[in-house]
Design a protein around this motif. Structure first.
Motif, mmCIF file in Angstrom:
data_model
loop_
_atom_site.group_PDB
_atom_site.id
_atom_site.type_symbol
_atom_site.label_atom_id
_atom_site.label_comp_id
_atom_site.label_asym_id
_atom_site.label_seq_id
_atom_site.Cartn_x
_atom_site.Cartn_y
_atom_site.Cartn_z
ATOM 1 N N HIS A 119 -6.747 -3.406 -2.066
ATOM 2 C CA HIS A 119 -5.694 -2.671 -2.752
ATOM 3 C C HIS A 119 -5.556 -1.245 -2.220
ATOM 4 O O HIS A 119 -4.644 -0.517 -2.632
ATOM 5 C CB HIS A 119 -5.978 -2.634 -4.255
ATOM 6 C CG HIS A 119 -5.986 -3.998 -4.883
ATOM 7 N ND1 HIS A 119 -4.843 -4.620 -5.330
ATOM 8 C CD2 HIS A 119 -7.000 -4.878 -5.104
ATOM 9 C CE1 HIS A 119 -5.144 -5.813 -5.820
ATOM 10 N NE2 HIS A 119 -6.449 -5.990 -5.688
ATOM 11 N N TYR A 120 -6.451 -0.857 -1.306
ATOM 12 C CA TYR A 120 -6.461 0.503 -0.782
ATOM 13 C C TYR A 120 -6.328 0.581 0.740
ATOM 14 O O TYR A 120 -5.990 1.649 1.266
ATOM 15 C CB TYR A 120 -7.763 1.200 -1.182
ATOM 16 C CG TYR A 120 -7.854 1.515 -2.642
ATOM 17 C CD1 TYR A 120 -7.407 2.743 -3.137
ATOM 18 C CD2 TYR A 120 -8.379 0.604 -3.555
ATOM 19 C CE1 TYR A 120 -7.491 3.046 -4.486
ATOM 20 C CE2 TYR A 120 -8.461 0.896 -4.903
ATOM 21 C CZ TYR A 120 -8.015 2.113 -5.368
ATOM 22 O OH TYR A 120 -8.087 2.410 -6.700
ATOM 23 N N HIS B 240 -8.072 6.269 1.523
ATOM 24 C CA HIS B 240 -6.748 6.271 0.889
ATOM 25 C C HIS B 240 -6.443 7.610 0.235
ATOM 26 O O HIS B 240 -5.301 8.096 0.288
ATOM 27 C CB HIS B 240 -6.696 5.144 -0.149
ATOM 28 C CG HIS B 240 -5.399 5.010 -0.850
ATOM 29 N ND1 HIS B 240 -4.300 4.405 -0.291
ATOM 30 C CD2 HIS B 240 -5.009 5.417 -2.100
ATOM 31 C CE1 HIS B 240 -3.287 4.424 -1.148
ATOM 32 N NE2 HIS B 240 -3.696 5.030 -2.249
ATOM 33 N N ARG B 241 -7.448 8.212 -0.371
ATOM 34 C CA ARG B 241 -7.252 9.472 -1.095
ATOM 35 C C ARG B 241 -7.476 10.711 -0.231
ATOM 36 O O ARG B 241 -7.271 11.839 -0.681
ATOM 37 C CB ARG B 241 -8.187 9.530 -2.316
ATOM 38 C CG ARG B 241 -7.890 8.471 -3.369
ATOM 39 C CD ARG B 241 -6.500 8.629 -3.939
ATOM 40 N NE ARG B 241 -6.245 7.651 -5.004
ATOM 41 C CZ ARG B 241 -5.056 7.447 -5.551
ATOM 42 N NH1 ARG B 241 -4.006 8.142 -5.135
ATOM 43 N NH2 ARG B 241 -4.895 6.537 -6.497
ATOM 44 N N LEU C 191 0.807 -1.213 0.000
ATOM 45 C CA LEU C 191 0.000 0.000 0.000
ATOM 46 C C LEU C 191 0.845 1.271 0.000
ATOM 47 O O LEU C 191 0.355 2.351 -0.372
ATOM 48 C CB LEU C 191 -0.942 0.004 1.213
ATOM 49 C CG LEU C 191 -1.993 -1.110 1.229
ATOM 50 C CD1 LEU C 191 -2.751 -1.107 2.548
ATOM 51 C CD2 LEU C 191 -2.958 -0.961 0.066
ATOM 52 N N THR D 50 -11.631 -5.304 -4.189
ATOM 53 C CA THR D 50 -11.044 -4.009 -4.518
ATOM 54 C C THR D 50 -10.474 -3.294 -3.303
ATOM 55 O O THR D 50 -9.400 -2.688 -3.372
ATOM 56 C CB THR D 50 -12.099 -3.127 -5.207
ATOM 57 O OG1 THR D 50 -12.679 -3.841 -6.296
ATOM 58 C CG2 THR D 50 -11.478 -1.845 -5.739
ATOM 59 N N SER D 51 -11.177 -3.340 -2.185
ATOM 60 C CA SER D 51 -10.750 -2.561 -1.017
ATOM 61 C C SER D 51 -9.374 -2.982 -0.507
ATOM 62 O O SER D 51 -8.654 -2.173 0.094
ATOM 63 C CB SER D 51 -11.773 -2.683 0.112
ATOM 64 O OG SER D 51 -11.827 -3.995 0.636
ATOM 65 N N VAL E 161 -11.280 3.557 -0.629
ATOM 66 C CA VAL E 161 -10.693 4.507 -1.578
ATOM 67 C C VAL E 161 -10.733 5.918 -1.015
ATOM 68 O O VAL E 161 -9.749 6.667 -1.095
ATOM 69 C CB VAL E 161 -11.420 4.444 -2.928
ATOM 70 C CG1 VAL E 161 -10.925 5.546 -3.851
ATOM 71 C CG2 VAL E 161 -11.213 3.092 -3.580
ATOM 72 N N GLU F 127 -12.179 7.369 -8.266
ATOM 73 C CA GLU F 127 -10.785 7.794 -8.422
ATOM 74 C C GLU F 127 -10.670 8.959 -9.418
ATOM 75 O O GLU F 127 -9.937 9.930 -9.184
ATOM 76 C CB GLU F 127 -9.937 6.618 -8.913
ATOM 77 C CG GLU F 127 -9.573 5.601 -7.852
ATOM 78 C CD GLU F 127 -8.261 5.944 -7.163
ATOM 79 O OE1 GLU F 127 -8.002 7.136 -6.932
ATOM 80 O OE2 GLU F 127 -7.513 5.000 -6.858
#
Length: 249
Positions: free
Chosen positions: A131-132, A203-204, A10, A128-129, A200, A88
């Motif tokens: 990866h974040y 993460h962002r 990550l 998916t989560s 996401v 994103e």
């Protein structure tokens, strides 16, 4: 088990950044609604529309106004991977505060069609989560976003519950044993995006709240559609709640 999803990189930069694929010279408002109700989005009267690139073809993002505040609105497809791609790209175009609004399956009989659910956490039964956010069974929602959404629902006198959702990739593999296990750990609905969107946003570094509409039901011995896709007035009303919540942040 040595699963790829459990590989923790990550802290490493991705080879493809969303800024590389979004339209150049375009900025969106800081506020956005991810609306999973296609008929609601189709009925909007935007002040402008941009298009994102997609293998599905050009994908519209509408900019509307609510009480003088600009809000970007997109129907982000179905499922965690596609909705995350669009989130994103919205963030890359300047969005910083998001409310997602969409349908979910009821896991408990007391959630009748149209009942609103503010997501406070999600079981991560999707890929998916991971990866974040670090691997884990449950991810907690943003408390600031939850509070803003709850306040808006209270002001609009809309009944709702605050509860956990089960996010899964496999709509046709929701077995009775899995449903029973999810209910035992506090899930009241099942959806396909929430845990990934929460990850996401964290993460962002953007705000995100998620409002779910209780639709079909898995609470009984057999699945029931319950006509949830035809509850147009309720779906449109929850969209306006989402707009108000993100507008007033």
């Amino acid at each position: 088990m040595d699963l790829p999803l459990l590989e923790n990189d990550l802290d490493r930069p991705a080879l493809l950044d969303p800024h590389r694929v979004v339209p150049r010279g375009v900025r969106l408002p800081e506020r956005a609604v991810l609306c999973f109700f296609p008929e609601v989005v189709a009925g909007l009267e935007p002040v402008r529309t941009i298009h994102l690139s997609s293998e599905l073809g050009p994908w519209p993002v509408h900019v509307i106004e609510r009480d003088g505040v600009a809000v970007a609105v997109v129907q982000p497809g179905v499922g965690a991977p596609l909705s995350v791609i669009f989130l994103e790209e919205l963030v890359a175009l300047g969005v910083r505060s998001v409310v997602a609004v969409g349908g979910a399956g009821s896991l408990v009989p007391e959630l009748t069609v149209g009942h609103a659910v503010v997501v406070d956490s999600a079981v991560r039964d999707e890929g998916t989560s991971f990866h974040y956010a670090p691997a884990g069974r449950v991810i907690e929602a943003d408390p600031v976003g939850m509070a803003a959404l709850s306040s808006t629902l209270d002001a609009a006198d809309v009944p709702y519950v605050t509860a956990r959702t089960w996010t899964t990739d496999a709509v046709f593999r929701e077995t009775r044993t899995r449903v029973d296990r999810r209910v035992a750990e506090g899930c009241v609905v099942v959806d396909m995006e929430a845990s990934a969107l929460i990850a996401v946003a964290r993460h962002r570094g953007v705000r995100l709240a998620h409002l779910l509409f209780a639709g079909d039901s898995l609470a009984g011995e057999e699945w029931e559609h319950r006509g949830w896709t035809k509850a147009a007035d309720i779906r449109a009303g929850l969209f306006e709640v989402a707009c108000a919540a993100v507008r007033d942040r």
